[in-house]
Design a protein around this motif. Structure first.
Motif, mmCIF file in Angstrom:
data_model
loop_
_atom_site.group_PDB
_atom_site.id
_atom_site.type_symbol
_atom_site.label_atom_id
_atom_site.label_comp_id
_atom_site.label_asym_id
_atom_site.label_seq_id
_atom_site.Cartn_x
_atom_site.Cartn_y
_atom_site.Cartn_z
ATOM 1 N N ALA A 62 -2.503 7.010 6.119
ATOM 2 C CA ALA A 62 -1.507 6.866 7.447
ATOM 3 C C ALA A 62 -0.338 6.045 6.752
ATOM 4 O O ALA A 62 -0.825 5.456 5.644
ATOM 5 N N SER A 63 0.929 6.721 7.610
ATOM 6 C CA SER A 63 2.090 6.298 6.702
ATOM 7 C C SER A 63 2.010 4.802 6.952
ATOM 8 O O SER A 63 1.139 4.027 7.988
ATOM 9 N N ALA A 64 2.757 4.093 6.256
ATOM 10 C CA ALA A 64 2.565 2.364 6.826
ATOM 11 C C ALA A 64 3.794 1.552 6.217
ATOM 12 O O ALA A 64 4.874 2.004 5.702
ATOM 13 N N GLU A 65 3.423 0.481 7.050
ATOM 14 C CA GLU A 65 5.274 -0.476 6.238
ATOM 15 C C GLU A 65 4.754 -0.835 4.803
ATOM 16 O O GLU A 65 3.554 -1.253 4.469
ATOM 17 N N PRO A 66 5.561 -0.980 4.293
ATOM 18 C CA PRO A 66 6.258 -1.594 3.167
ATOM 19 C C PRO A 66 5.494 -2.600 2.320
ATOM 20 O O PRO A 66 4.444 -2.428 1.166
ATOM 21 N N ASN A 67 4.622 -3.412 2.613
ATOM 22 C CA ASN A 67 4.535 -4.375 2.700
ATOM 23 C C ASN A 67 2.541 -4.668 2.896
ATOM 24 O O ASN A 67 2.184 -6.149 2.441
ATOM 25 N N VAL A 68 2.298 -3.700 3.279
ATOM 26 C CA VAL A 68 0.642 -3.072 4.368
ATOM 27 C C VAL A 68 -0.393 -3.639 2.394
ATOM 28 O O VAL A 68 0.726 -2.870 1.884
ATOM 29 N N GLY A 108 0.484 -0.995 0.156
ATOM 30 C CA GLY A 108 -0.015 -0.435 -0.271
ATOM 31 C C GLY A 108 0.628 0.977 -0.011
ATOM 32 O O GLY A 108 0.698 2.136 -0.838
ATOM 33 N N SER A 109 2.205 1.403 0.860
ATOM 34 C CA SER A 109 2.869 2.648 0.325
ATOM 35 C C SER A 109 3.291 2.811 -0.358
ATOM 36 O O SER A 109 3.906 3.689 -1.185
#
Length: 215
Positions: free
Chosen positions: A100-106, A30-31
């Motif tokens: 919202a900022s998310a982890e790369p693999n979200v 998602g990021s």
């Protein structure tokens, strides 16, 4: 009925059916999402008086954000996605989404819900009143189309229109009516074939969509 395109990825045209009137696409990484197009495939029109509300959900998936809607009269919409605090606003007709900022693999959930057009239109107006309409010019830099130059909102709208028109015409050319069926069907691999062909066209001539000819 529904399809979506994340910029730089394959077309998705087979959402999960969550309930009778609710569907969901799962968008990995998602990021890395920057632009997203949601559209009607044209296979089956929406019921009279209804539209398809579009919602964004990210971990912990407890708060869905209403982005906008599509309808038979407005069969596609383009979203610009950024990484910041969760919000949605409109810039010259292009819906900008700050998640919202998310982890790369979200994995981000894109929800689609069949609702009354009057309800959806009211939600859009509430968003405009709450957030205001941003009148500043939107320029997308290093987009990967148009030779890598900055693109105005009008350019993005033209590119999206050309792309969706091309997808519609290509997909409909493969439509067949199965024996005993009342509606035409389109093979699912048609979208993969279209994507490969369209991606090759973009690589060969990044500015083809600017020309006043069939894309």
């Amino acid at each position: 009925m529904f399809g979506c395109i994340v910029a730089g990825r394959l077309v998705q045209a087979t959402p999960q059916m969550v309930s009778e009137n609710k569907y969901m696409f799962l968008l990995e990484n998602g990021s890395s999402i920057n632009h997203l197009v949601v559209f009607l495939t044209g296979q089956t029109p929406l019921p009279q008086g209804y539209g398809a509300g579009i919602y964004f959900g990210w971990p912990p998936y407890s708060d869905w954000k209403f982005l906008g809607f599509i309808s038979n009269e407005k069969p596609s919409v383009v979203f610009k996605v950024g990484q910041s605090s969760p919000s949605v606003h409109v810039n010259h007709g292009l819906v900008e989404v700050e998640m919202a900022s998310a982890e790369p693999n979200v994995t981000v959930q894109l929800g689609i819900s069949l609702e009354l057009l009057s309800t959806l239109e009211a939600q859009v107006q509430q968003k405009k009143v709450a957030a205001g309409v941003n009148s500043g010019a939107l320029v997308v830099a290093n987009s990967g189309i148009g030779g890598g130059s900055g693109l105005s909102m009008a350019d993005m709208a033209k590119f999206a229109t050309k792309t969706l028109q091309n997808l519609r015409d290509y997909a409909l050319s493969f439509a067949v009516k199965p024996a005993g069926a009342n509606v035409e069907a389109i093979p699912t691999d048609t979208f993969t074939k279209w994507y490969n062909s369209y991606a090759a066209k973009c690589q060969k001539d990044p500015d083809f969509w600017r020309k006043d000819v069939q894309a």
